[in-house]
Design a protein around this motif. Structure first.
Motif, mmCIF file in Angstrom:
data_model
loop_
_atom_site.group_PDB
_atom_site.id
_atom_site.type_symbol
_atom_site.label_atom_id
_atom_site.label_comp_id
_atom_site.label_asym_id
_atom_site.label_seq_id
_atom_site.Cartn_x
_atom_site.Cartn_y
_atom_site.Cartn_z
ATOM 1 N N ALA A 50 0.833 -1.202 0.000
ATOM 2 C CA ALA A 50 0.000 0.000 0.000
ATOM 3 C C ALA A 50 0.877 1.265 0.000
ATOM 4 C CB ALA A 50 -0.930 -0.002 1.219
ATOM 5 N N PRO A 51 1.598 1.625 -1.059
ATOM 6 C CA PRO A 51 1.646 0.888 -2.318
ATOM 7 C C PRO A 51 2.680 -0.234 -2.330
ATOM 8 C CG PRO A 51 2.915 2.885 -2.533
ATOM 9 C CD PRO A 51 2.332 2.900 -1.137
ATOM 10 N N PHE A 52 3.686 -0.185 -1.398
ATOM 11 C CA PHE A 52 4.732 -1.200 -1.385
ATOM 12 C C PHE A 52 4.613 -2.083 -0.150
ATOM 13 C CE2 PHE A 52 6.808 2.608 -3.413
ATOM 14 C CZ PHE A 52 6.624 2.158 -4.715
ATOM 15 N N VAL A 53 5.105 -3.323 -0.282
ATOM 16 C CA VAL A 53 5.100 -4.252 0.846
ATOM 17 C C VAL A 53 6.240 -3.872 1.779
ATOM 18 C CG1 VAL A 53 5.262 -6.653 1.572
ATOM 19 C CG2 VAL A 53 4.167 -6.079 -0.607
ATOM 20 N N LYS A 54 5.913 -3.568 3.028
ATOM 21 C CA LYS A 54 6.907 -3.107 3.994
ATOM 22 C C LYS A 54 7.970 -4.164 4.263
ATOM 23 C CE LYS A 54 7.315 -1.104 8.624
ATOM 24 N NZ LYS A 54 6.590 -0.731 9.861
ATOM 25 N N ASP A 55 9.236 -3.728 4.212
ATOM 26 C CA ASP A 55 10.390 -4.561 4.557
ATOM 27 C C ASP A 55 10.620 -5.712 3.581
ATOM 28 O OD1 ASP A 55 12.605 -4.855 6.150
ATOM 29 O OD2 ASP A 55 11.643 -6.186 7.589
ATOM 30 N N ALA A 56 9.969 -5.686 2.399
ATOM 31 C CA ALA A 56 10.169 -6.732 1.391
ATOM 32 C C ALA A 56 11.169 -6.243 0.342
ATOM 33 C CB ALA A 56 8.849 -7.102 0.727
ATOM 34 N N GLY A 57 11.805 -7.178 -0.332
ATOM 35 C CA GLY A 57 12.768 -6.810 -1.359
ATOM 36 C C GLY A 57 13.031 -7.961 -2.310
ATOM 37 N N VAL A 58 13.566 -7.633 -3.479
ATOM 38 C CA VAL A 58 13.958 -8.636 -4.464
ATOM 39 C C VAL A 58 15.431 -8.417 -4.780
ATOM 40 C CG1 VAL A 58 13.648 -9.491 -6.815
ATOM 41 C CG2 VAL A 58 11.656 -8.785 -5.479
ATOM 42 N N GLN A 59 16.245 -9.447 -4.571
ATOM 43 C CA GLN A 59 17.675 -9.332 -4.836
ATOM 44 C C GLN A 59 18.002 -9.983 -6.181
ATOM 45 O OE1 GLN A 59 19.815 -10.931 -1.473
ATOM 46 N NE2 GLN A 59 19.118 -9.304 -0.094
ATOM 47 N N ALA A 60 18.941 -9.363 -6.898
ATOM 48 C CA ALA A 60 19.301 -9.876 -8.226
ATOM 49 C C ALA A 60 20.774 -9.615 -8.505
ATOM 50 C CB ALA A 60 18.441 -9.222 -9.297
ATOM 51 N N GLU A 61 21.348 -10.462 -9.333
ATOM 52 C CA GLU A 61 22.740 -10.298 -9.753
ATOM 53 C C GLU A 61 22.765 -9.621 -11.117
ATOM 54 O OE1 GLU A 61 26.629 -12.958 -11.104
ATOM 55 O OE2 GLU A 61 24.901 -13.928 -10.168
ATOM 56 N N VAL A 62 23.611 -8.598 -11.262
ATOM 57 C CA VAL A 62 23.751 -7.910 -12.542
ATOM 58 C C VAL A 62 24.603 -8.784 -13.461
ATOM 59 C CG1 VAL A 62 24.626 -5.865 -13.720
ATOM 60 C CG2 VAL A 62 23.532 -5.637 -11.477
ATOM 61 N N VAL A 63 24.008 -9.216 -14.575
ATOM 62 C CA VAL A 63 24.713 -10.093 -15.512
ATOM 63 C C VAL A 63 25.506 -9.278 -16.525
ATOM 64 C CG1 VAL A 63 24.434 -11.888 -17.276
ATOM 65 C CG2 VAL A 63 22.961 -11.887 -15.246
ATOM 66 N N ASP A 64 24.869 -8.231 -17.093
ATOM 67 C CA ASP A 64 25.556 -7.433 -18.114
ATOM 68 C C ASP A 64 24.791 -6.137 -18.375
ATOM 69 O OD1 ASP A 64 27.453 -6.759 -19.981
ATOM 70 O OD2 ASP A 64 26.802 -8.193 -21.509
ATOM 71 N N GLN A 65 25.512 -5.154 -18.932
ATOM 72 C CA GLN A 65 24.894 -3.908 -19.396
ATOM 73 C C GLN A 65 24.723 -4.055 -20.904
ATOM 74 O OE1 GLN A 65 23.719 -1.757 -17.474
ATOM 75 N NE2 GLN A 65 24.872 -1.771 -15.558
ATOM 76 N N ILE A 66 23.490 -3.944 -21.407
ATOM 77 C CA ILE A 66 23.217 -4.206 -22.822
ATOM 78 C C ILE A 66 22.411 -3.060 -23.431
ATOM 79 C CG2 ILE A 66 23.270 -6.708 -22.501
ATOM 80 C CD1 ILE A 66 20.220 -6.684 -22.425
ATOM 81 N N LYS A 67 22.085 -3.201 -24.712
ATOM 82 C CA LYS A 67 21.226 -2.236 -25.397
ATOM 83 C C LYS A 67 20.033 -2.972 -26.002
ATOM 84 C CE LYS A 67 24.562 1.357 -26.681
ATOM 85 N NZ LYS A 67 25.133 2.134 -27.817
ATOM 86 N N GLY A 68 18.883 -2.305 -26.013
ATOM 87 C CA GLY A 68 17.682 -2.898 -26.583
ATOM 88 C C GLY A 68 17.688 -2.818 -28.101
ATOM 89 N N GLU A 69 16.593 -3.266 -28.707
ATOM 90 C CA GLU A 69 16.471 -3.228 -30.160
ATOM 91 C C GLU A 69 16.413 -1.775 -30.648
ATOM 92 O OE1 GLU A 69 14.472 -4.899 -28.130
ATOM 93 O OE2 GLU A 69 15.252 -6.931 -28.464
#
Length: 216
Positions: A50-69
């Motif tokens: 409401a709007p965000f879930v308190k104390d929640a998070g998503v962790q991720a590993e950065v694989v690469d910096q790229i460019k879109g189409e």
């Protein structure tokens, strides 16, 4: 377990192991970042923020910096600049791999917060800093925000910019004609999304105007 996170003005439904392309993040390949704007958690129990879930998070590993189409845009300017041209753009993106979804404890995880590469204003930096750092030097943060306004250019000289729009630019970290004159296509796209300009920068020809004004 899955989560719905928000980054770069978009929402993504993810779970551990997912590969994802998001708006460019200020992080190097191999780094672990944490998305703190979690709108929803799903699984055995569903939690809606409401709007965000308190104390929640998503962790991720950065694989690469790229460019879109590559995207081809047809640009037509009216009013003072009667011209038209075709140009291409490739959006800068970050490829990430989701490693963990935290239902709680995200505030104390110690993992670097995921920030967009264009988020360079003092306000954005302060928002991503740990609570201890923000409490330790509140006065310094206020000075950093107030300082640019003192020597700022009169951005109202740009076509279509009034007091309200000038304030919006300054709050976004833009204070001089030299900054605008140096914008690349990627900078224009990022600023357009960040401040919801809806193509105003190109329509009004701000970059060309800023180059002339910066000389004076």
């Amino acid at each position: 377990m899955f989560a719905v996170l928000k980054t770069g003005g978009k929402q993504y439904k993810v779970q551990a192991g997912d590969m994802l392309r998001v708006e460019k993040l200020a992080a190097d390949a191999g780094e672990t970042v944490q998305f703190n704007e979690v709108l929803m958690l799903g699984g055995d129990d569903t939690v809606v923020g409401a709007p965000f879930v308190k104390d929640a998070g998503v962790q991720a590993e950065v694989v690469d910096q790229i460019k879109g189409e590559k995207v081809i845009n047809f640009v037509k300017r009216r009013r003072k600049h009667s011209s038209k041209r075709t140009k291409g753009h490739r959006q800068k993106l970050t490829l990430i791999k989701v490693t963990d979804i935290l239902a709680s404890g995200a505030d104390k995880s110690g993992v670097k917060a995921a920030m967009g590469a264009s988020s360079v204003s003092p306000t954005a930096v302060a928002a991503a800093a740990p609570e201890a750092v923000k409490k330790a030097a509140p006065a310094k943060a206020e000075k950093a925000e107030a300082a640019p306004a003192a020597g700022a250019d009169d951005l109202k000289k740009l076509s279509g910019v009034g007091p309200a729009l000038e304030k919006k630019l300054i709050e976004g970290g833009v204070t001089s004609f030299a900054q605008i004159a140096a914008w690349t296509e990627a900078d224009v796209a990022a600023m357009d999304e960040k401040l919801s300009f809806k193509g105003r920068i190109e329509r009004e020809g701000w970059i060309e105007q800023a180059k002339e004004l910066a000389k004076g």
